[in-house]
Design a protein around this motif. Structure first.
Motif, PDB file in Angstrom:
ATOM      1  N   ASN A 314       0.819  -1.213   0.000  1.00  0.00           N
ATOM      2  CA  ASN A 314       0.000   0.000   0.000  1.00  0.00           C
ATOM      3  C   ASN A 314       0.855   1.265   0.000  1.00  0.00           C
ATOM      4  O   ASN A 314       0.383   2.343   0.364  1.00  0.00           O
ATOM      5  N   GLY A 315       2.116   1.123  -0.389  1.00  0.00           N
ATOM      6  CA  GLY A 315       2.998   2.282  -0.467  1.00  0.00           C
ATOM      7  C   GLY A 315       3.684   2.632   0.829  1.00  0.00           C
ATOM      8  O   GLY A 315       4.421   3.618   0.899  1.00  0.00           O
ATOM      9  N   GLU A 316       3.483   1.839   1.887  1.00  0.00           N
ATOM     10  CA  GLU A 316       4.092   2.152   3.183  1.00  0.00           C
ATOM     11  C   GLU A 316       5.581   1.808   3.187  1.00  0.00           C
ATOM     12  O   GLU A 316       6.032   0.947   2.436  1.00  0.00           O
ATOM     13  N   ALA A 317       6.322   2.519   4.030  1.00  0.00           N
ATOM     14  CA  ALA A 317       7.748   2.250   4.204  1.00  0.00           C
ATOM     15  C   ALA A 317       7.915   1.120   5.210  1.00  0.00           C
ATOM     16  O   ALA A 317       7.418   1.208   6.339  1.00  0.00           O
ATOM     17  N   CYS A 318       8.614   0.058   4.808  1.00  0.00           N
ATOM     18  CA  CYS A 318       8.760  -1.119   5.657  1.00  0.00           C
ATOM     19  C   CYS A 318      10.234  -1.335   6.004  1.00  0.00           C
ATOM     20  O   CYS A 318      11.111  -1.127   5.172  1.00  0.00           O
ATOM     21  N   ALA A 319      10.469  -1.750   7.221  1.00  0.00           N
ATOM     22  CA  ALA A 319      11.828  -2.048   7.682  1.00  0.00           C
ATOM     23  C   ALA A 319      11.800  -3.325   8.505  1.00  0.00           C
ATOM     24  O   ALA A 319      10.790  -3.656   9.132  1.00  0.00           O
ATOM     25  N   GLU A 320      12.927  -4.024   8.505  1.00  0.00           N
ATOM     26  CA  GLU A 320      13.003  -5.300   9.202  1.00  0.00           C
ATOM     27  C   GLU A 320      14.396  -5.480   9.785  1.00  0.00           C
ATOM     28  O   GLU A 320      15.395  -5.187   9.137  1.00  0.00           O
ATOM     29  N   VAL A 321      14.453  -5.945  11.024  1.00  0.00           N
ATOM     30  CA  VAL A 321      15.715  -6.295  11.681  1.00  0.00           C
ATOM     31  C   VAL A 321      15.585  -7.736  12.157  1.00  0.00           C
ATOM     32  O   VAL A 321      14.721  -8.049  12.984  1.00  0.00           O
ATOM     33  N   SER A 322      16.414  -8.620  11.623  1.00  0.00           N
ATOM     34  CA  SER A 322      16.337 -10.030  11.994  1.00  0.00           C
ATOM     35  C   SER A 322      17.713 -10.531  12.417  1.00  0.00           C
ATOM     36  O   SER A 322      18.743  -9.961  12.052  1.00  0.00           O
ATOM     37  N   ASP A 323      17.725 -11.603  13.194  1.00  0.00           N
ATOM     38  CA  ASP A 323      18.983 -12.162  13.683  1.00  0.00           C
ATOM     39  C   ASP A 323      18.932 -13.681  13.621  1.00  0.00           C
ATOM     40  O   ASP A 323      17.879 -14.276  13.392  1.00  0.00           O
ATOM     41  N   THR A 324      20.079 -14.294  13.820  1.00  0.00           N
ATOM     42  CA  THR A 324      20.179 -15.752  13.866  1.00  0.00           C
ATOM     43  C   THR A 324      20.432 -16.214  15.294  1.00  0.00           C
ATOM     44  O   THR A 324      21.171 -17.167  15.527  1.00  0.00           O
ATOM     45  N   GLY A 325      19.808 -15.500  16.235  1.00  0.00           N
ATOM     46  CA  GLY A 325      20.063 -15.763  17.652  1.00  0.00           C
ATOM     47  C   GLY A 325      19.236 -16.895  18.227  1.00  0.00           C
ATOM     48  O   GLY A 325      18.732 -17.773  17.521  1.00  0.00           O
TER      49      GLY A 325
END
Length: 405
Positions: A314-325
């Motif tokens: 829908n045009g929104e700004a998306c961000a993601e922070v992922s880890d292998t913890g």
């Protein structure tokens, strides 16, 4: 109020020389959700006090050896936070007054009604919890004040650094232009002079050194800019923010936590600008990145922290922070954004980080969610509405690529 993922047991000391009554008191303590520690006299109770801190104590007044009142006097000095109830069959006004004067929380006469004693123990435990929470909040206020002072100090230091830094960079610009011109002028004046050739070569070495100095100064300027973004007054108005710059700044600030723990993988796709408070948004990313780094086990394996940016459907700004913890246990997932909830050891976390992150994102009319599997890592994902002028033109990267092909 939940303060920890696995709260420490609330110990209640039970001191009575009569075994059957000692067992009954222990059973009542278990009914209120606490853990009883039983002692038959004051000497054995002192040994328990060396190993455990008590939220509450049930003390028999008349015991062989040291009396309950004498032990109460000692206990108030050894563990002043403990709420002690005197339980005795030999009660009179003088002994009640003496017990309260020595700091007893309450005075209970035998024989007692189980429900009544249970109610009094609950009151004693609740007061103890409130006192512990008050002390915790006081410590957090002190820490918050210290951090606020540190932020003001950082802002002042950055301001003081920027002035001489601008002077240094401007002079480096001048030298960068002047040295080549001077070298060329010398060659034109005496083209066949060996000494001039040597001097020109030395000047080229100086130019190379100056370029290194300039790179260092530019790095200082970038650090100062990043610190300024975090130290800025939280009451600043929202501005047009590029998520790439904010996320990169957070990664730089978290470098001390990431280094030697994991490699950072960036995946930045097209993402619209957002109207937000830059300092608060940077605080969110910094918290998520630091949490990701702290979740990584020191098992010698190669771990990664992955950060992504993209445009939503829908045009929104998306961000993601992922880890292998290590991931998050399923029973903890519903409580992650609650205030004072933490899975970290005592002293390592306040339990406010994710609560504040959610509050900030909610205030920007965005969303933040989390996915996790024990042993397989955790992913925090947030979305923010695009700035007005980007809202209509923003499309997912896949759609934009398809339209262009």
């Amino acid at each position: 109020m939940r303060t920890k993922a696995n709260p420490a047991p609330e110990y209640v000391l039970v001191v009575d020389d009569e075994p059957s009554l000692r067992t009954l008191l222990g059973f009542i303590v278990q009914r209120v959700g606490a853990e009883p520690l039983l002692a038959h006299d004051a000497a054995s109770a002192r040994k328990l006090a060396e190993k455990h801190s008590f939220a509450c104590a049930l003390l028999d007044k008349n015991m062989p050896g040291e009396s309950g009142l004498e032990f109460l006097k000692w206990l108030r000095k050894a563990q002043p936070d403990c709420n002690a109830l005197m339980v005795t069959a030999y009660g009179n006004v003088d002994s009640v007054v003496e017990a309260l004067r020595l700091g007893a929380f309450d005075y209970v006469l035998k024989p007692f009604e189980v429900d009544a004693l249970e109610h009094r123990i609950k009151l004693a435990l609740e007061q103890w919890r409130m006192r512990q929470e008050h002390e915790r909040m006081q410590a957090m206020l002190v820490q918050a004040d210290r951090l606020a002072s540190l932020g003001l100090l950082a802002a002042g230091v950055v301001h003081e650094v920027n002035t001489p830094l601008a002077y240094i960079l401007s002079n480096l610009d001048w030298l960068d232009e002047e040295l080549p011109a001077l070298s060329e002028a010398l060659k034109r004046r005496e083209p066949a002079n060996p000494e001039v050739e040597k001097l020109a070569a030395r000047m080229q070495g100086v130019q190379s050194t100056l370029r290194d100095i300039r790179q260092g100064a530019e790095r200082v300027r970038h650090i100062a800019r990043d610190v300024k973004a975090f130290a800025r007054d939280s009451q600043d108005e929202s501005i047009l923010v590029d998520l790439r710059e904010v996320l990169d700044a957070a990664l730089k600030m978290a470098l001390v936590h990431i280094r030697y723990r994991a490699r950072v993988v960036r995946d930045y796709q097209d993402v619209p600008m957002v109207m937000a408070n830059e300092a608060r948004l940077a605080q969110v990313f910094l918290n998520l990145v630091v949490n990701a780094a702290q979740s990584l086990p020191e098992d010698g394996a190669e771990h990664a922290i992955r950060v992504r940016l993209w445009t939503g459907p829908n045009g929104e700004a998306c961000a993601e922070v992922s880890d292998t913890g290590t991931g998050i246990a399923p029973e903890h997932m519903p409580h992650l954004f609650e205030p004072f909830f933490t899975t970290k050891r005592s002293g390592e976390g306040t339990g406010l980080g994710l609560f504040i992150c959610k509050s900030i994102i909610d205030g920007m009319e965005g969303t933040i969610t989390v996915e996790s599997q024990p042993g397989a890592g955790t992913t925090f994902r947030l979305s923010l509405p695009p700035h007005g002028r980007d809202a209509h033109g923003a499309r997912p990267l896949e759609q934009a690529s398809a339209a262009a092909s």
